[in-house]
Design a protein around this motif. Structure first.
Motif, PDB file in Angstrom:
ATOM      1  N   ARG A   1      -8.545  -5.410   8.793  1.00 20.48           N
ATOM      2  CA  ARG A   1      -8.239  -4.303   9.790  1.00 20.48           C
ATOM      3  C   ARG A   1      -6.890  -4.020  10.372  1.00 20.48           C
ATOM      4  O   ARG A   1      -6.294  -3.105  10.291  1.00 20.48           O
ATOM      5  N   ALA A   2      -6.372  -5.053  10.789  1.00 18.35           N
ATOM      6  CA  ALA A   2      -5.120  -5.134  11.508  1.00 18.35           C
ATOM      7  C   ALA A   2      -3.904  -4.578  10.546  1.00 18.35           C
ATOM      8  O   ALA A   2      -3.268  -4.084  10.634  1.00 18.35           O
ATOM      9  N   VAL A   3      -3.863  -5.460   9.568  1.00 21.97           N
ATOM     10  CA  VAL A   3      -3.030  -5.169   8.270  1.00 21.97           C
ATOM     11  C   VAL A   3      -2.957  -3.920   7.816  1.00 21.97           C
ATOM     12  O   VAL A   3      -1.890  -3.130   7.677  1.00 21.97           O
ATOM     13  N   GLU A   4      -4.160  -3.483   7.655  1.00 21.02           N
ATOM     14  CA  GLU A   4      -4.439  -2.192   7.038  1.00 21.02           C
ATOM     15  C   GLU A   4      -3.694  -0.930   8.200  1.00 21.02           C
ATOM     16  O   GLU A   4      -3.044  -0.009   7.981  1.00 21.02           O
ATOM     17  N   LYS A   5      -4.055  -1.413   9.258  1.00 20.59           N
ATOM     18  CA  LYS A   5      -3.732  -0.202  10.353  1.00 20.59           C
ATOM     19  C   LYS A   5      -2.298  -0.289  10.552  1.00 20.59           C
ATOM     20  O   LYS A   5      -1.477   0.872  10.602  1.00 20.59           O
ATOM     21  N   ASP A   6      -1.680  -1.669  10.626  1.00 19.06           N
ATOM     22  CA  ASP A   6      -0.266  -1.833  10.880  1.00 19.06           C
ATOM     23  C   ASP A   6       0.717  -1.297   9.718  1.00 19.06           C
ATOM     24  O   ASP A   6       1.729  -0.642   9.950  1.00 19.06           O
TER      25      ASP A   6
ATOM     26  N   TYR B   1      -0.548  -1.472   5.736  1.00 25.47           N
ATOM     27  CA  TYR B   1      -0.642  -1.444   4.521  1.00 25.47           C
ATOM     28  C   TYR B   1      -1.523   0.050   4.281  1.00 25.47           C
ATOM     29  O   TYR B   1      -1.060   0.788   3.199  1.00 25.47           O
ATOM     30  N   GLY B   2      -2.480   0.349   5.260  1.00 31.61           N
ATOM     31  CA  GLY B   2      -2.859   1.852   4.892  1.00 31.61           C
ATOM     32  C   GLY B   2      -3.826   1.780   3.867  1.00 31.61           C
ATOM     33  O   GLY B   2      -4.218   0.760   2.962  1.00 31.61           O
ATOM     34  N   PHE B   3      -4.293   3.007   3.523  1.00 31.10           N
ATOM     35  CA  PHE B   3      -4.871   3.363   2.441  1.00 31.10           C
ATOM     36  C   PHE B   3      -3.956   4.616   1.686  1.00 31.10           C
ATOM     37  O   PHE B   3      -3.876   5.600   2.343  1.00 31.10           O
ATOM     38  N   MET B   4      -3.675   4.345   0.365  1.00 31.85           N
ATOM     39  CA  MET B   4      -3.172   5.341  -0.208  1.00 31.85           C
ATOM     40  C   MET B   4      -3.689   5.759  -1.774  1.00 31.85           C
ATOM     41  O   MET B   4      -4.002   4.580  -2.548  1.00 31.85           O
TER      42      MET B   4
ATOM     43  N   TYR C   1      -3.196   7.498 -11.823  1.00 32.56           N
ATOM     44  CA  TYR C   1      -4.029   6.830 -10.662  1.00 32.56           C
ATOM     45  C   TYR C   1      -3.534   5.569 -10.117  1.00 32.56           C
ATOM     46  O   TYR C   1      -3.416   4.531 -10.708  1.00 32.56           O
ATOM     47  N   ILE C   2      -3.132   5.613  -8.713  1.00 36.81           N
ATOM     48  CA  ILE C   2      -2.496   4.834  -8.027  1.00 36.81           C
ATOM     49  C   ILE C   2      -3.322   4.553  -6.602  1.00 36.81           C
ATOM     50  O   ILE C   2      -3.384   5.477  -5.743  1.00 36.81           O
ATOM     51  N   VAL C   3      -3.342   3.390  -6.567  1.00 32.02           N
ATOM     52  CA  VAL C   3      -4.372   3.245  -4.805  1.00 32.02           C
ATOM     53  C   VAL C   3      -3.658   2.195  -4.369  1.00 32.02           C
ATOM     54  O   VAL C   3      -3.511   0.795  -5.002  1.00 32.02           O
ATOM     55  N   ARG C   4      -3.646   1.991  -3.096  1.00 36.93           N
ATOM     56  CA  ARG C   4      -3.198   0.823  -2.129  1.00 36.93           C
ATOM     57  C   ARG C   4      -4.444   0.868  -1.063  1.00 36.93           C
ATOM     58  O   ARG C   4      -4.638   1.753  -0.513  1.00 36.93           O
ATOM     59  N   LEU C   5      -5.080  -0.461  -1.010  1.00 40.82           N
ATOM     60  CA  LEU C   5      -5.998  -0.754   0.166  1.00 40.82           C
ATOM     61  C   LEU C   5      -6.109  -1.939   0.562  1.00 40.82           C
ATOM     62  O   LEU C   5      -5.731  -2.849   0.023  1.00 40.82           O
ATOM     63  N   ALA C   6      -6.774  -1.750   1.442  1.00 39.79           N
ATOM     64  CA  ALA C   6      -7.466  -3.427   2.253  1.00 39.79           C
ATOM     65  C   ALA C   6      -8.824  -3.569   1.957  1.00 39.79           C
ATOM     66  O   ALA C   6      -9.571  -2.306   1.757  1.00 39.79           O
ATOM     67  N   PRO C   7      -9.491  -4.628   2.046  1.00 39.41           N
ATOM     68  CA  PRO C   7     -10.775  -4.790   1.753  1.00 39.41           C
ATOM     69  C   PRO C   7     -11.792  -4.280   3.332  1.00 39.41           C
ATOM     70  O   PRO C   7     -12.587  -5.198   3.319  1.00 39.41           O
TER      71      PRO C   7
ATOM     72  N   GLY D   1      -4.715   7.431 -18.879  1.00 43.07           N
ATOM     73  CA  GLY D   1      -3.499   6.524 -18.824  1.00 43.07           C
ATOM     74  C   GLY D   1      -3.670   5.418 -17.950  1.00 43.07           C
ATOM     75  O   GLY D   1      -4.593   5.204 -17.142  1.00 43.07           O
ATOM     76  N   PRO D   2      -2.584   4.516 -17.967  1.00 43.23           N
ATOM     77  CA  PRO D   2      -2.822   3.024 -17.047  1.00 43.23           C
ATOM     78  C   PRO D   2      -3.038   3.636 -15.582  1.00 43.23           C
ATOM     79  O   PRO D   2      -2.612   4.595 -15.034  1.00 43.23           O
ATOM     80  N   THR D   3      -3.892   2.661 -14.902  1.00 35.41           N
ATOM     81  CA  THR D   3      -4.164   2.806 -13.487  1.00 35.41           C
ATOM     82  C   THR D   3      -3.972   1.514 -12.655  1.00 35.41           C
ATOM     83  O   THR D   3      -3.870   0.525 -13.390  1.00 35.41           O
ATOM     84  N   TYR D   4      -3.547   1.764 -11.333  1.00 32.62           N
ATOM     85  CA  TYR D   4      -3.037   0.625 -10.689  1.00 32.62           C
ATOM     86  C   TYR D   4      -3.730   0.629  -9.280  1.00 32.62           C
ATOM     87  O   TYR D   4      -3.914   1.612  -8.686  1.00 32.62           O
ATOM     88  N   VAL D   5      -4.257  -0.420  -9.072  1.00 34.84           N
ATOM     89  CA  VAL D   5      -5.061  -0.754  -7.896  1.00 34.84           C
ATOM     90  C   VAL D   5      -4.558  -1.764  -7.200  1.00 34.84           C
ATOM     91  O   VAL D   5      -4.433  -3.041  -7.615  1.00 34.84           O
ATOM     92  N   GLN D   6      -3.581  -1.655  -5.904  1.00 35.00           N
ATOM     93  CA  GLN D   6      -3.207  -3.017  -5.285  1.00 35.00           C
ATOM     94  C   GLN D   6      -3.913  -2.969  -3.790  1.00 35.00           C
ATOM     95  O   GLN D   6      -3.986  -2.544  -2.955  1.00 35.00           O
ATOM     96  N   ALA D   7      -4.585  -4.289  -3.911  1.00 37.73           N
ATOM     97  CA  ALA D   7      -5.377  -4.678  -2.966  1.00 37.73           C
ATOM     98  C   ALA D   7      -4.947  -5.706  -1.948  1.00 37.73           C
ATOM     99  O   ALA D   7      -4.915  -7.020  -2.260  1.00 37.73           O
ATOM    100  N   TYR D   8      -5.002  -5.565  -0.459  1.00 37.49           N
ATOM    101  CA  TYR D   8      -4.488  -6.741   0.372  1.00 37.49           C
ATOM    102  C   TYR D   8      -5.823  -7.504   0.258  1.00 37.49           C
ATOM    103  O   TYR D   8      -6.951  -7.183   0.743  1.00 37.49           O
TER     104      TYR D   8
END
Ligand code: SF4
Length: 290
Positions: free
Chosen positions: A255-260, A262-265, A202-208, A229-236
């Motif tokens: 919101r701008a960084v997410e759009k330009d 960072y996105g949500f993955m 489980y791997i996630v990239r997100l903004a708040p 197993g190990p999981t990873y969340v990377q948050a802006y």
């Protein structure tokens, strides 16, 4: 910790601080709270000394809502801004030395699994980008490749905010900071790519930007780490001081960084998906029976 150690002994409620009584009677222990209920229960983190408007504190507050069993969770952090709030939350906190959070978490998780065979204890590392992928890189990678069963959450503010603005591996290329006056010379490190290479379930990239999504991601990450197993969340989590973001504009920036860029993955393995479906089915059955 467990529910037994949190609850107040008979007859002592009257003598305990009101804050503590509130926490035990109206806190999130022993039940999964929701973001939509915030304001109606006593939160695990309410006061902290971080900068006003810091997005990191909002994110940390929401992670506490997402924890499936806070009474059976231990958080590990290290030097950096995040630990200023984490160490004040009503959840056991281990202050790892710089660089060794994931080594400490590995040992702790293994020890807890032996000591509490019938009670899952969740271990969550929550630390900054510098603490995890610069100074803590080796321990982070080894915990992933060894498939240690705990969650790593990166508070990615793309700078060493706590020490005056040095660049980190997660700073974007070309960024000029107080302590990087010529601009960063190399690309932001691809930690998501490393997590994929290590085969994390489980791997996630997100903004708040979406509170409900944050809580849901944390819940999934902790549950999957418990069994699969190990999981990873990377948050802006922007640093409004070092990036000179006016406090009222912090969410606009997110919101701008997410759009330009960072996105949500969200990447989830089939095994993890099946496991989650099983857990949620069991939970529904238990709720219906009670
Ligand atoms: S220095 Fe930056 S990251 Fe640290 S608390 Fe202040 S705004 Fe947040």
């Amino acid at each position: 910790m467990s529910l037994d150690t949190v609850k107040i002994a008979d007859g002592f409620s009257h003598y305990m601080p009101k804050e503590y009584v509130d926490l035990v009677e109206r806190g999130p222990y022993g039940r999964q709270v929701k973001v939509s209920e915030m304001g109606s229960f006593k939160e695990l983190l309410e006061e902290h000394p971080m900068c006003a408007g810091c997005a990191m504190t909002l994110f940390i507050r929401l992670t506490m809502v997402g924890l499936p069993n806070p009474e059976h969770t231990i958080i590990i952090g290290t030097a950096g801004c995040g630990r200023l709030a984490l160490s004040q939350a009503n959840i056991p906190f281990v202050y790892g030395n710089y660089g060794d959070t994931n080594a400490v978490a590995s040992g702790l998780k293994r020890g807890l699994s032996i000591r509490h065979e019938n009670q899952p204890k969740d271990v969550v590392v929550m630390a900054g980008d510098g603490g995890l992928v610069d100074i803590g890189f080796s321990a982070l990678m080894h915990s992933w490749f060894r498939k240690e069963k705990f969650t790593t959450i990166m508070l990615d503010n793309e700078v060493y905010g706590n020490t005056g603005g040095q660049e980190s591996g997660m700073t974007t290329k070309g960024m000029v900071l107080k302590m990087a006056p010529f601009g960063k010379k190399f690309e932001k490190m691809d930690v998501i790519g490393l997590a994929k290479t290590a085969g994390l379930p489980y791997i996630v990239r997100l903004a708040p930007t979406n509170p409900t999504r944050i809580a849901s991601v944390i819940r999934k990450a902790v549950l999957i780490a418990r069994e699969i197993g190990p999981t990873y969340v990377q948050a802006y989590t922007s640093c409004n001081i070092e990036y000179a973001i006016p406090t009222p504009k912090v969410m606009d920036d997110a919101r701008a960084v997410e759009k330009d860029r960072y996105g949500f993955m969200e990447i989830i393995s089939d095994e993890a998906k099946e496991y989650l479906a099983r857990v949620e089915k069991e939970n529904k059955k238990t709720a219906a029976a009670s």
